[in-house]
Design a protein around this motif. Structure first.
Motif, PDB file in Angstrom:
ATOM      1  N   ALA A  72       0.810  -1.220   0.000  1.00 23.25           N
ATOM      2  CA  ALA A  72       0.000   0.000   0.000  1.00 23.25           C
ATOM      3  C   ALA A  72       0.841   1.266   0.000  1.00 23.25           C
ATOM      4  CB  ALA A  72      -0.923  -0.004   1.221  1.00 23.25           C
ATOM      5  N   CYS A  73       2.006   1.192   0.661  1.00 23.26           N
ATOM      6  CA  CYS A  73       2.869   2.377   0.782  1.00 23.26           C
ATOM      7  C   CYS A  73       4.320   1.916   0.796  1.00 23.26           C
ATOM      8  CB  CYS A  73       2.529   3.149   2.061  1.00 23.26           C
ATOM      9  SG  CYS A  73       3.606   4.578   2.361  1.00 23.26           S
ATOM     10  N   ASP A  74       5.059   2.195  -0.251  1.00 26.29           N
ATOM     11  CA  ASP A  74       6.459   1.779  -0.347  1.00 26.29           C
ATOM     12  C   ASP A  74       7.278   2.513   0.713  1.00 26.29           C
ATOM     13  OD1 ASP A  74       9.034   1.098  -0.955  1.00 26.29           O
ATOM     14  OD2 ASP A  74       8.961   1.723  -3.050  1.00 26.29           O
ATOM     15  N   PRO A  75       7.778   1.802   1.727  1.00 26.78           N
ATOM     16  CA  PRO A  75       8.496   2.486   2.812  1.00 26.78           C
ATOM     17  C   PRO A  75       9.783   3.154   2.342  1.00 26.78           C
ATOM     18  CG  PRO A  75       8.753   0.108   2.984  1.00 26.78           C
ATOM     19  CD  PRO A  75       7.732   0.347   1.935  1.00 26.78           C
ATOM     20  N   LYS A  76      10.376   2.652   1.264  1.00 29.99           N
ATOM     21  CA  LYS A  76      11.635   3.226   0.792  1.00 29.99           C
ATOM     22  C   LYS A  76      11.426   4.527   0.028  1.00 29.99           C
ATOM     23  CE  LYS A  76      13.864  -1.232   0.895  1.00 29.99           C
ATOM     24  NZ  LYS A  76      14.475  -2.359   0.140  1.00 29.99           N
ATOM     25  N   GLN A  77      10.177   4.794  -0.335  1.00 25.65           N
ATOM     26  CA  GLN A  77       9.838   6.103  -0.875  1.00 25.65           C
ATOM     27  C   GLN A  77       9.489   7.071   0.248  1.00 25.65           C
ATOM     28  OE1 GLN A  77      10.171   7.002  -4.111  1.00 25.65           O
ATOM     29  NE2 GLN A  77      10.977   4.919  -4.393  1.00 25.65           N
TER      30      GLN A  77
END
Length: 218
Positions: free
Chosen positions: A198-203
């Motif tokens: 749902a949400c790319d943590p690396k972004q």
């Protein structure tokens, strides 16, 4: 969902006796995890990997020069959704074999996924003191350990060479004990898997890459 069980032992000789006690505990973990719904599990044995005598981590190579075994294991770590770390106790700390294996890889491969701590011994304490230091080590890798842990004292009396319980009347107690930890791991692995999608943590949280001296940390 994919889980990896890391065996933190490379000792084959005697003493200690019996040799490769950790292999029994790791096999018991694999067998329990196989009963979890929708989970693939793989056991990583450091004896199956040959590393250079001079330590050089995976992220220090140019991609085309990375040893094949190292690259293959890095890909397995990256694709996994959670980890089980199986370790004996050395001087109140985790095994050098496990630390050496894990230190070949940057936190960016492990981060935003859960882990579980499993320790064992031939004596009465079950490696509990090693588990304390493993919490900070795994947190630094970014694969935060779940709260429940597994400690197996006198592991040679608990499991046979295939990781099966020696005494069937003790099965219910050990099964529920293992389930407490691995059900937590399964729950968190599902949650983080969905959240990463749902949400790319690396972004959201950028790696440190401004200077070569900075770690590739979460």
């Amino acid at each position: 969902m994919k889980l990896i069980v890391f065996l933190g032992s490379v000792r084959e000789s005697t003493p200690p006796s019996p040799p490769r006690l950790g292999q029994r505990v790791a096999q018991a973990c694999v067998q329990h995890i196989q009963n979890l719904q929708g989970v693939e599990v793989e056991l990583i044995d450091p004896l199956d990997y040959e590393f250079d005598s001079v330590f050089k981590p995976h992220f220090s190579y140019h991609q085309k020069d990375t040893p094949k075994q190292l690259q293959t294991l890095a890909e397995k770590i990256q694709q996994a959704d959670g980890y089980v770390m199986v370790s004996p106790e050395y001087n109140h700390s985790m095994s050098p074999a496990l630390a050496h294996l894990l230190n070949h890889f940057g936190a960016s491969l492990f981060s935003y996924k859960p882990s579980a701590i499993v320790t064992y011994s031939a004596g009465q304490w079950g490696g509990t003191r090693a588990a304390v230091s493993m919490r900070s080590f795994l947190s630094e890798l970014g694969c935060l350990p779940v709260s429940a842990m597994i400690h197996v004292p006198k592991a040679h009396e608990v499991f046979d060479e295939q990781g099966l319980l020696r005494e069937q009347d003790a099965e219910r107690g050990w099964q529920s004990y293992f389930a407490r930890t691995f059900n937590q791991l399964w729950w968190w692995a599902q949650a983080t898997q969905k959240q990463r999608a749902a949400c790319d943590p690396k972004q959201l949280v950028k790696d440190f890459k401004r200077d070569p001296s900075q770690r590739n940390a979460p």
